[in-house]
Motif scaffolding. Structure first.
Motif, PDB file in Angstrom:
ATOM      1  N   ALA A 281       0.656  -1.158   0.233  1.00 61.09           N
ATOM      2  CA  ALA A 281       0.047  -0.225  -0.109  1.00 61.09           C
ATOM      3  C   ALA A 281       0.949   1.439   0.103  1.00 61.09           C
ATOM      4  O   ALA A 281       0.283   2.225  -0.682  1.00 61.09           O
ATOM      5  CB  ALA A 281      -1.149   0.012   1.188  1.00 61.09           C
ATOM      6  N   CYS A 284       1.629   2.082  -3.740  1.00 59.70           N
ATOM      7  CA  CYS A 284       0.908   1.932  -4.770  1.00 59.70           C
ATOM      8  C   CYS A 284       0.405   2.222  -5.433  1.00 59.70           C
ATOM      9  O   CYS A 284      -0.443   3.387  -5.150  1.00 59.70           O
ATOM     10  CB  CYS A 284       0.443   0.060  -4.120  1.00 59.70           C
ATOM     11  SG  CYS A 284      -1.134  -0.216  -5.738  1.00 59.70           S
ATOM     12  N   VAL A 287      -3.546   2.299  -4.609  1.00 61.35           N
ATOM     13  CA  VAL A 287      -4.477   2.353  -3.356  1.00 61.35           C
ATOM     14  C   VAL A 287      -5.758   2.443  -3.110  1.00 61.35           C
ATOM     15  O   VAL A 287      -6.009   3.698  -3.752  1.00 61.35           O
ATOM     16  CB  VAL A 287      -3.389   2.504  -2.270  1.00 61.35           C
ATOM     17  CG1 VAL A 287      -2.957   4.130  -2.564  1.00 61.35           C
ATOM     18  CG2 VAL A 287      -3.204   1.941  -1.217  1.00 61.35           C
ATOM     19  N   CYS A 291      -8.113  -0.880   1.045  1.00 57.25           N
ATOM     20  CA  CYS A 291      -6.218  -1.628   1.333  1.00 57.25           C
ATOM     21  C   CYS A 291      -5.479  -2.070   2.168  1.00 57.25           C
ATOM     22  O   CYS A 291      -4.421  -2.470   2.550  1.00 57.25           O
ATOM     23  CB  CYS A 291      -5.342  -0.937   0.306  1.00 57.25           C
ATOM     24  SG  CYS A 291      -6.098  -1.520  -2.197  1.00 57.25           S
ATOM     25  N   PRO A 296      -4.827  -8.605   0.978  1.00 57.05           N
ATOM     26  CA  PRO A 296      -5.969  -9.446   0.160  1.00 57.05           C
ATOM     27  C   PRO A 296      -5.558 -10.437   0.111  1.00 57.05           C
ATOM     28  O   PRO A 296      -4.715 -10.689   0.282  1.00 57.05           O
ATOM     29  CB  PRO A 296      -5.551  -8.462  -1.436  1.00 57.05           C
ATOM     30  CG  PRO A 296      -4.470  -7.822  -1.279  1.00 57.05           C
ATOM     31  CD  PRO A 296      -4.422  -7.598   0.682  1.00 57.05           C
ATOM     32  N   TRP A 308      -6.447  -5.586  -3.810  1.00 52.59           N
ATOM     33  CA  TRP A 308      -8.184  -4.931  -4.179  1.00 52.59           C
ATOM     34  C   TRP A 308      -8.512  -4.388  -5.376  1.00 52.59           C
ATOM     35  O   TRP A 308      -9.650  -4.426  -6.030  1.00 52.59           O
ATOM     36  CB  TRP A 308      -8.372  -4.318  -2.992  1.00 52.59           C
ATOM     37  CG  TRP A 308      -9.075  -5.188  -1.541  1.00 52.59           C
ATOM     38  CD1 TRP A 308      -7.415  -4.408  -0.421  1.00 52.59           C
ATOM     39  CD2 TRP A 308      -8.559  -6.273  -1.712  1.00 52.59           C
ATOM     40  NE1 TRP A 308      -7.737  -5.643   0.349  1.00 52.59           N
ATOM     41  CE2 TRP A 308      -8.981  -6.824   0.115  1.00 52.59           C
ATOM     42  CE3 TRP A 308      -9.704  -7.449  -1.743  1.00 52.59           C
ATOM     43  CZ2 TRP A 308      -8.880  -7.908   0.762  1.00 52.59           C
ATOM     44  CZ3 TRP A 308      -9.971  -8.469  -1.076  1.00 52.59           C
ATOM     45  CH2 TRP A 308     -10.161  -8.401   0.591  1.00 52.59           C
ATOM     46  N   ASN A 309      -7.519  -3.791  -6.169  1.00 56.26           N
ATOM     47  CA  ASN A 309      -7.745  -3.200  -7.152  1.00 56.26           C
ATOM     48  C   ASN A 309      -6.830  -3.681  -8.345  1.00 56.26           C
ATOM     49  O   ASN A 309      -6.042  -3.065  -8.843  1.00 56.26           O
ATOM     50  CB  ASN A 309      -7.575  -1.845  -6.817  1.00 56.26           C
ATOM     51  CG  ASN A 309      -7.880  -0.547  -7.532  1.00 56.26           C
ATOM     52  OD1 ASN A 309      -8.359  -0.957  -8.773  1.00 56.26           O
ATOM     53  ND2 ASN A 309      -7.939   0.331  -7.386  1.00 56.26           N
TER      54      ASN A 309
HETATM   55  S1  SF4 Z   1      -4.323  -4.048  -3.167  1.00 59.22           S
HETATM   56 FE1  SF4 Z   1      -3.407  -3.579  -4.542  1.00 59.22          FE
HETATM   57  S2  SF4 Z   1      -4.246  -1.492  -4.665  1.00 59.22           S
HETATM   58 FE2  SF4 Z   1      -4.824  -1.990  -2.809  1.00 59.22          FE
HETATM   59  S3  SF4 Z   1      -2.385  -0.770  -1.995  1.00 59.22           S
HETATM   60 FE3  SF4 Z   1      -2.125  -3.454  -2.897  1.00 59.22          FE
HETATM   61  S4  SF4 Z   1      -1.730  -3.757  -4.896  1.00 59.22           S
HETATM   62 FE4  SF4 Z   1      -2.323  -2.062  -4.467  1.00 59.22          FE
END
Ligand code: SF4
Ligand code: ADP
Ligand code: MG
Length: 311
Positions: A281, A284, A287, A291, A296, A308-309
């Motif tokens: 996060a 990223c 983010v 997150c 995830p 998540w994305n």
């Molecule tokens: S879950 Fe995916 S979008 Fe969210 S911070 Fe982690 S890598 Fe990035």
């Protein structure tokens, strides 16, 4: 494909630091898997955990080797029987791994004798055969050389020959070319993979070069801060990367056009300040609020990712 090695939820703690967090990884018979990720991601820890050479660390989870059961539960005596014979490791620096006081012949022949139980003459013949297979010219003469008399590339070839001496089922190659010239690196990587394929052995290859990994290996597993963030068929992961971290690794390597991994911007958080949710996060570009709060899970079939994305 039958699983040769099945790692389930491997967690390694060193004191308060969680070095590996629920790592899951499968290697099929004869399959080559590249482990990629920045320095400190936990690649060597995975390889060392498979050899069960982690020392003081607290380890949980399972590492199941076909026919041997859970390596983490074996007696040390049984592990000794597996190292070298079924599991073999090639280290980063051949110069340091070879004993400087013995000729390469003595070291190679003793590996052959130890693992295959051959007599001296047969072991010598086998050593010469192995040296030829790893591309060492004039092997008979080279048997009497000391490690320092060989180039770095030749020393690494000797290490490959030693690692392959017993026809292991799984070869662990931990950045075996990073001490070598760029021009020789790809050559040695290809040699190791060709030799493992020729023997029907599987290989876990710690590699910095995502492009080379995708050309040379069947599957790619991307690690970030001790977690698997993406895993799948090599071409798929390279061409259709879903995790933002894999995308960043890919663009860094391709943009700079170097064979060494240039880290994406920012730094991996320290073990003390690891985000509670997604560990990526802090760096990223995609983010979201969620997150930060929730980690995830690694999801998907053959090509899985933890995000998540996703891209
Ligand atoms: S879950 Fe995916 S979008 Fe969210 S911070 Fe982690 S890598 Fe990035
Ligand atoms: N013997 C050790 N003692 C304490 N920490 C260690 C030890 N070995 C590795 N680590 C830590 O574990 C993490 C993962 O290291 P490592 O597996 O060597 O990563 P990689 O091979 O991906 O560069 C790093 O944060 C490193 O500092
Ligand atoms: Mg390492």
């Amino acid at each position: 494909m039958t699983a040769l090695l099945n790692i389930q939820s491997l967690t390694v703690d060193r004191g308060p630091a969680r070095i590996l967090d629920r790592v899951t990884l499968e290697v099929g018979q004869g399959e080559t898997v590249a482990l990629v990720g920045e320095s400190g991601a936990g690649k060597s820890t995975i390889a060392t955990a498979i050899m069960r050479l982690l020392g003081e660390a607290q380890t949980s989870g399972q590492i199941t080797l076909d026919g041997a059961g859970d390596l983490l539960a074996l007696r040390e005596r049984d592990m000794v029987g597996l190292r070298g014979r079924r599991l073999s490791m090639i280290f980063q620096d051949a110069g340091a791994a070879l004993n400087p006081s013995y000729t390469v012949g003595r070291q190679l022949i003793s590996a052959v004798r130890r693992n295959l139980g051959l007599d001296k003459t047969a072991a010598r013949a086998r050593a010469i055969e192995l040296m030829t297979q790893v591309g060492i010219n004039d092997p008979e003469a080279r048997l009497t050389a000391y490690p320092h008399q060989l180039s770095g590339g030749m020393q690494q070839r000797v290490m490959v020959a030693i690692a392959l001496a017993a026809d292991p089922d799984l070869l662990l190659a931990d950045e075996p070319t990073s001490a070598l010239d760029v021009t020789i690196q790809a050559q040695i990587v290809r040699l190791i993979l060709a030799q493992t394929k020729a023997r029907g052995a599987a290989c876990i290859f710690v590699l910095h070069d995502l492009a080379l990994a995708s050309q040379a290996c069947d599957r790619i597993v991307v690690l970030y801060a001790g977690q698997v963030v993406e895993s799948g068929p090599a071409r798929d992961v390279l061409e259709n990367a879903r995790h933002p971290y894999t995308r960043q690794l890919k663009s860094c390597v391709l943009e700079i056009g170097t064979r060494d991994l240039i880290a994406p911007e920012g730094t991996v958080p320290s073990h003390r300040d690891m985000p509670r949710g997604c560990r990526f996060a802090t760096r990223c570009p995609r983010v979201q609020d969620r997150c930060w709060a929730e980690a995830p899970p690694l999801e998907g079939g053959a090509h899985s990712f933890a995000c998540w994305n996703p891209e």
